[in-house]
Design an enzyme around this catalytic site. Structure first.
Site, PDB file in Angstrom:
ATOM      1  N   GLU A   1     -13.809  -2.962  -1.662  1.00 47.01           N
ATOM      2  CA  GLU A   1     -14.004  -3.121  -0.219  1.00 47.01           C
ATOM      3  C   GLU A   1     -15.399  -2.672   0.208  1.00 47.01           C
ATOM      4  O   GLU A   1     -15.831  -1.554  -0.085  1.00 47.01           O
ATOM      5  CB  GLU A   1     -12.934  -2.319   0.552  1.00 47.01           C
ATOM      6  CG  GLU A   1     -13.107  -2.435   2.060  1.00 47.01           C
ATOM      7  CD  GLU A   1     -11.882  -2.029   2.868  1.00 47.01           C
ATOM      8  OE1 GLU A   1     -10.820  -1.734   2.282  1.00 47.01           O
ATOM      9  OE2 GLU A   1     -12.021  -2.016   4.114  1.00 47.01           O
TER      10      GLU A   1
ATOM     11  N   ASP B   1       0.832  -1.210   0.000  1.00 49.99           N
ATOM     12  CA  ASP B   1       0.000   0.000   0.000  1.00 49.99           C
ATOM     13  C   ASP B   1       0.859   1.250   0.000  1.00 49.99           C
ATOM     14  O   ASP B   1       1.781   1.380   0.830  1.00 49.99           O
ATOM     15  CB  ASP B   1      -0.851   0.039   1.292  1.00 49.99           C
ATOM     16  CG  ASP B   1      -2.249  -0.488   1.070  1.00 49.99           C
ATOM     17  OD1 ASP B   1      -2.761  -0.411  -0.060  1.00 49.99           O
ATOM     18  OD2 ASP B   1      -2.832  -0.988   2.057  1.00 49.99           O
TER      19      ASP B   1
ATOM     20  N   GLU C   1      -5.534   3.849  -3.143  1.00 45.79           N
ATOM     21  CA  GLU C   1      -6.972   4.014  -2.926  1.00 45.79           C
ATOM     22  C   GLU C   1      -7.513   5.171  -3.764  1.00 45.79           C
ATOM     23  O   GLU C   1      -6.952   6.274  -3.729  1.00 45.79           O
ATOM     24  CB  GLU C   1      -7.245   4.288  -1.438  1.00 45.79           C
ATOM     25  CG  GLU C   1      -6.900   3.120  -0.548  1.00 45.79           C
ATOM     26  CD  GLU C   1      -7.260   3.356   0.914  1.00 45.79           C
ATOM     27  OE1 GLU C   1      -7.884   4.395   1.235  1.00 45.79           O
ATOM     28  OE2 GLU C   1      -6.912   2.498   1.743  1.00 45.79           O
TER      29      GLU C   1
HETATM   30  O1  KIV Z   1      -4.609  -2.212   4.281  1.00 44.27           O
HETATM   31  C1  KIV Z   1      -5.249  -3.259   4.069  1.00 44.27           C
HETATM   32  O2  KIV Z   1      -5.150  -4.257   4.796  1.00 44.27           O
HETATM   33  C2  KIV Z   1      -6.151  -3.283   2.922  1.00 44.27           C
HETATM   34  C3  KIV Z   1      -7.054  -4.469   2.764  1.00 44.27           C
HETATM   35  C4  KIV Z   1      -8.138  -4.433   3.760  1.00 44.27           C
HETATM   36  C5  KIV Z   1      -7.562  -4.605   1.395  1.00 44.27           C
HETATM   37  O3  KIV Z   1      -6.158  -2.370   2.143  1.00 44.27           O
END
Ligand code: KIV
Length: 271
Positions: free
Chosen positions: A189, A90, A122
């Protein structure tokens, strides 16, 4: 034989092939070497170094505080353990929104300093420029639509998203846009199962659902939630496979008793 068992190393192309063949994609989060090693050995397709590390590793209420340096630390630890899974990281809050040059620099740091295989971001149309710029550098991008926890203060709550027609249409458009500009997959999500099924059917790239029903091309859960390490988070979509909070607590209590009663260490456990 399934794509899953034939393949030695999962790539973004493997995931596309899995979707084409109708084989579901498994994804879990991990943030450290030891647990990443276990889930990779078990045969996980994708390991997400999620910014949920902010919650489950650092104890923050939201995902907003985690920094790029902290994500890099977690991701590098995970990559050292993984031999087979595709590792996606991420981009944390504040490392890509509103400035595509900064977004590219953040993504490059992740790829260079961790050895991960892709990044996740995101948002839809509002991050188009940043996604495009990252893609031009040859870095694969996974999108994330629906409930996007980095925008929690805009939404105000963690309730199901896109229940109203207008938001559902926007989400469908954003999914097509992310596919068009070159994302290799999209996380959906906490949206209605019917919408997630329709979006998944409209795309060539695979969708990975969390709280989005069974019609997506794969599923993801936060590792600490599905192992029952975190007892206080009980959404309807979560299936718990263990009750590790209690198991670890029981083991710890037993250890304390053994130390206090001088049972540990015994004759065999010393030099
Ligand atoms: O940060 C995370 O764990 C996520 C998942 C919930 C998809 O983005």
């Amino acid at each position: 034989m399934s794509v899953h068992t034939e393949i030695k190393k999962i790539t973004t192309h493997t995931l596309l092939e899995m979707k084409r063949k109708g084989e579901k994609i498994s994804m879990l989060t991990a943030y450290d070497y030891s647990l990443a090693k276990i889930i990779d050995t078990a045969g996980m397709d994708v390991i997400l170094v999620g910014d949920s590390a902010s919650n489950v590793m650092a104890g923050h209420e939201t995902t907003l505080p985690i920094t790029l340096d902290q994500m890099i630390y977690h991701a590098a630890s995970v990559v050292r353990a993984v031999h087979r899974a595709l590792v996606v990281v991420d981009l944390p809050f504040g490392s890509y929104q509103g400035n595509s040059k900064e977004a590219l620099n953040s993504a490059i740091r992740i790829m260079k300093e961790t050895g991960a295989h892709a990044v996740k971001m995101e948002g839809g149309r509002e991050i188009k420029e940043a996604v495009e710029r990252i893609l031009t550098a040859g870095i694969p991008v996974m999108g994330h639509l629906g409930l996007t926890p980095q925008s929690i203060y805009k939404f105000g709550t963690y309730v199901v998203r896109a229940k109203e027609e207008q938001e559902a249409i926007r989400l469908q458009e954003d999914a097509l846009l992310l596919e068009d500009i070159g994302c290799f997959s999209i996380v959906l999500e906490k949206i209605p199962a019917k919408l997630a099924t329709e979006v998944s059917a409209s795309l060539k790239i695979p969708t990975i659902g969390i709280g989005a029903g069974n019609g997506t091309d794969g599923q993801v859960l936060v590792l600490h939630d599905m192992l029952g390490i975190n007892k206080d988070f009980n959404p309807r979509f979560l299936r718990r496979y263990m009750n590790l909070f209690e198991e670890i607590q029981n083991a710890t209590e037993q250890y304390i008793k053994d130390v206090k009663s001088k049972d540990f260490p015994n004759e065999k456990e010393q030099y």
